[in-house]
Design a protein around this motif. Structure first.
Motif: not given
Lengths: 215, 226
Positions: A197, A200, A202, A207, A209, A211, B205, B207, B210-211, B213
């Motif tokens: 990750p 993140t 919003e 959302t 995300l 990576y 949301t 997060p 550790t990744g 979510v």
């Protein structure tokens, strides 16, 4: 070094397009709302012909970053459009009119060879018939040290994900349960993909995300 | 004035590709030859454990399907919180911080065992896990009755088939998806195919370091819960 970056909008149930894609429904039935979050943004408007105004904020920051440092684009034939099969006598020139929103060389994956098409605004469509690795090599060469964006659609994304060629993946999850269509994560085999990750965020109704794909 | 209706929450561990099967161990659920069991463990840490502890504290009843019942009933009655810590540690998660988050004693396992459980199954004849009740008959009618009883949140864990039926019936009031940073490529997915599109509202949301979510959604009015 040029990296391959995938930015894609996905419904909560994993679809990047609805069922029964067609000229009337380029994103499939029910898929027209997938990009509602993006089309009203300032950056989107700028890329699509310079219409003034548009929303700013988190979503716009994310979209701006997505276009930033991109020197070439790769897309699948289905995203380029014009139906499967040979190009015919009046070949399809994309969904985007005379001035497409890419403003870079675009490499279209296809089984059907065709001369490059120079569009307005810096976009040139090149048609690649010798596979996804070749398309990435050609896109890298054209990108002049910048990154390459994988535009989609689902099938092209799956092929690049499955081949382990994507470096960075950002999924924009929208709060829609579509119930059918083309999944992003499909046909990938059973080996799995590990992700690291990055962040993140919003924004209104979506959302983001982001990576890195672990090798 | 109508009596308040209990909230029905679907809470799930899912991979980025939407798989919910066997997050907690290799033998948990091997249907379809699933090989990735235990995929969530390496991403557990203090924040995730704290989140689940808080969620459990706010839970008034658990609603599960037959498969999840058999997994839970086969594990929880003999589990203590230290077993959870060990499971996560063995799976590569951060278990030292978990022990701290879980606190003294056996609060988590005790709560799992003492909470009322409602089990939806057409095939089970009886349920034996402490405080479990079998639900047969028309799902919408039975769940509607449950929601009109006095009490707090009714929380669905795992139970993919049941969750899909509840969604299709419009009975879900909140979705809490813990999205783990991995693509499995196989396994049962939480969301199946459906005839109609549903629009939800993103509520939160969250997060974790550790990744993981946590995405929280509510149905919108037109697709709202009954």
């Amino acid at each position: 070094m040029s990296e391959l970056r995938l930015q894609i909008t996905m419904t909560l149930d994993g679809y990047v397009a609805g069922p029964n894609q067609s000229v009337e429904h380029p994103l499939g039935e029910g898929g027209e709302h997938l990009h509602d979050w993006a089309v009203k943004l300032k950056t989107f408007r700028e890329m699509h012909g310079g219409e003034a105004g548009g929303e700013t904020g988190t979503n716009d920051d994310v979209l701006r970053e997505a276009f930033d440092n991109i020197g070439a684009v790769i897309m699948g034939r289905n995203m380029f459009g014009g139906g499967p099969g040979p190009w015919g006598t009046e070949p399809w020139s994309g969904w985007w009119g005379d001035n497409p929103p890419f403003h870079t060389p675009v490499f279209v994956l296809t089984h059907h060879a065709r001369e490059p098409m120079v569009m307005e605004g810096g976009t040139t469509f090149h048609f690649v018939t010798d596979g996804i690795e070749s398309a990435f090599e050609q896109a890298k060469a054209a990108a002049g040290g910048k990154d390459v964006s994988l535009g989609g659609g689902a099938s092209a994304a799956q092929q690049y994900l499955g081949a382990g060629l994507i470096h960075e993946l950002e999924v924009h999850i929208v709060p829609i349960i579509l119930g059918g269509g083309a999944r992003l994560f499909d046909n990938l085999g059973d080996s799995g993909i590990n992700l690291e990750p990055i962040r993140t965020l919003e924004g209104p109704g979506v959302t983001h995300l982001k990576y890195r794909v672990k090798k | 004035m109508a009596a308040p209706v209990r909230k029905l929450v679907v809470t799930e561990f899912v991979s980025l590709d939407g798989v919910y099967q066997a997050p907690g161990g290799p033998e948990e659920d091997t249907r379809g030859g699933f090989k990735h069991g235990g995929w969530s463990l390496q991403f557990w840490g203090e924040e995730a454990m704290q989140y689940k502890s808080n969620e459990l504290s706010a839970t008034d009843a658990i609603l599960i399907g037959r498969v999840t019942y058999e997994i839970f009933a086969g594990a929880w009655p003999t589990m203590v919180d230290d077993d959870v810590v060990k499971l996560i540690k063995d799976g590569g998660g951060d278990a030292d911080s978990l022990a701290a988050a879980a606190g003294d004693g056996n609060a988590f396992a005790d709560k799992m065992n003492s909470l009322p459980k409602y089990v939806v199954s057409r095939t089970l004849k009886k349920v034996e896990w402490s405080n479990s009740t079998l639900i047969k008959g028309d799902l919408a009618e039975e769940i509607g009755k449950l929601k009109r009883q006095p009490g707090g949140d009714i929380v669905v864990h795992g139970s993919g088939d049941l969750a899909q039926s509840l969604m299709a019936e419009g009975l879900v009031d909140e979705y809490r998806l813990m999205v783990f940073p991995t693509v499995l490529g196989s396994g049962f997915r939480l969301f199946g195919t459906a005839d109609e599109t549903k629009h939800l509202r993103l509520v939160d949301t969250k997060p974790f370091k550790t990744g993981v979510v946590v995405l929280t959604y509510e149905p919108t009015r037109e697709g709202g819960a009954k």
